[in-house]
Design a protein around this motif. Structure first.
Motif, mmCIF file in Angstrom:
data_model
loop_
_atom_site.group_PDB
_atom_site.id
_atom_site.type_symbol
_atom_site.label_atom_id
_atom_site.label_comp_id
_atom_site.label_asym_id
_atom_site.label_seq_id
_atom_site.Cartn_x
_atom_site.Cartn_y
_atom_site.Cartn_z
ATOM 1 N N SER A 188 -3.821 5.728 7.500
ATOM 2 C CA SER A 188 -2.690 6.663 7.459
ATOM 3 C C SER A 188 -1.366 5.924 7.590
ATOM 4 O O SER A 188 -0.496 6.302 8.388
ATOM 5 C CB SER A 188 -2.829 7.703 8.582
ATOM 6 N N LEU A 189 -1.226 4.886 6.813
ATOM 7 C CA LEU A 189 -0.036 4.042 6.925
ATOM 8 C C LEU A 189 1.224 4.793 6.522
ATOM 9 O O LEU A 189 1.216 5.651 5.625
ATOM 10 C CB LEU A 189 -0.207 2.791 6.065
ATOM 11 N N LYS A 190 2.305 4.457 7.219
ATOM 12 C CA LYS A 190 3.603 5.075 7.003
ATOM 13 C C LYS A 190 4.618 3.999 6.599
ATOM 14 O O LYS A 190 4.438 2.819 6.947
ATOM 15 C CB LYS A 190 4.077 5.743 8.295
ATOM 16 N N PRO A 191 5.679 4.391 5.936
ATOM 17 C CA PRO A 191 6.698 3.393 5.568
ATOM 18 C C PRO A 191 7.227 2.627 6.787
ATOM 19 O O PRO A 191 7.537 1.437 6.661
ATOM 20 C CB PRO A 191 7.789 4.250 4.927
ATOM 21 N N VAL A 220 0.854 -1.187 0.000
ATOM 22 C CA VAL A 220 0.000 0.000 0.000
ATOM 23 C C VAL A 220 0.888 1.234 0.000
ATOM 24 O O VAL A 220 2.001 1.213 0.537
ATOM 25 C CB VAL A 220 -0.952 -0.008 1.221
ATOM 26 N N GLN A 221 0.379 2.301 -0.585
ATOM 27 C CA GLN A 221 1.139 3.548 -0.604
ATOM 28 C C GLN A 221 1.034 4.260 0.730
ATOM 29 O O GLN A 221 0.059 4.073 1.470
ATOM 30 C CB GLN A 221 0.612 4.449 -1.722
ATOM 31 N N PRO A 222 2.010 5.097 1.051
ATOM 32 C CA PRO A 222 1.906 5.898 2.277
ATOM 33 C C PRO A 222 0.603 6.680 2.300
ATOM 34 O O PRO A 222 0.175 7.240 1.275
ATOM 35 C CB PRO A 222 3.121 6.823 2.189
ATOM 36 N N GLY A 223 -0.021 6.702 3.463
ATOM 37 C CA GLY A 223 -1.312 7.357 3.610
ATOM 38 C C GLY A 223 -2.490 6.450 3.347
ATOM 39 O O GLY A 223 -3.640 6.822 3.617
ATOM 40 N N THR A 268 3.540 -3.987 3.500
ATOM 41 C CA THR A 268 4.591 -3.140 2.953
ATOM 42 C C THR A 268 3.990 -1.805 2.560
ATOM 43 O O THR A 268 3.029 -1.750 1.787
ATOM 44 C CB THR A 268 5.246 -3.792 1.731
ATOM 45 N N VAL A 269 4.546 -0.741 3.124
ATOM 46 C CA VAL A 269 4.075 0.609 2.834
ATOM 47 C C VAL A 269 5.176 1.311 2.053
ATOM 48 O O VAL A 269 6.244 1.620 2.577
ATOM 49 C CB VAL A 269 3.753 1.385 4.120
#
Length: 112
Positions: free
Chosen positions: A81-84, A11-14, A109-110
């Motif tokens: 609100s995922l972060k790396p 997933v992408q950040p955020g 995995t972000v």
């Protein structure tokens, strides 16, 4: 007790993901259910637990929500609100007294 986690991915950040962990037990409600994570080169850390109340690691408060459906014998982890730095293998745990059970993890995995 066997635990099966699912829902991980890239997933992408955020972005958001929802993890699920299904348990094979007839007495799911007695267990404290927890989500843990382990990033490469780091120790496993507690993310959140659910018993009569919920508890969260400071690093995920306000972004992650743990919930459970005792009828479905499943615990969830909604991650927003995922972060790396959330990148890790996420595992679920069921604990009651001296009994503790782990399921196989699911990779989150972000990354952009």
């Amino acid at each position: 007790v066997q635990l099966q986690a699912s829902g991980g991915g890239l997933v992408q950040p955020g972005g958001s993901l929802r993890l699920s962990c299904a348990a094979s037990t007839t007495i799911f409600s007695i267990y404290t259910m927890g989500w843990y994570r382990q990033a490469p080169g780091k120790q496993r850390e507690l993310v959140a637990t659910s018993a009569g109340n919920t508890n969260y690691a400071d690093s995920v408060k306000g972004r992650f929500t743990i919930s459970r459906d005792n009828a479905k014998k499943t615990v969830y982890l909604q991650m927003n609100s995922l972060k790396p730095e959330d990148t890790a293998v996420y595992s679920c745990n069921a604990k009651a007294g001296l009994q503790s059970y782990w399921g196989k993890g699911t990779q989150v995995t972000v990354s952009s």
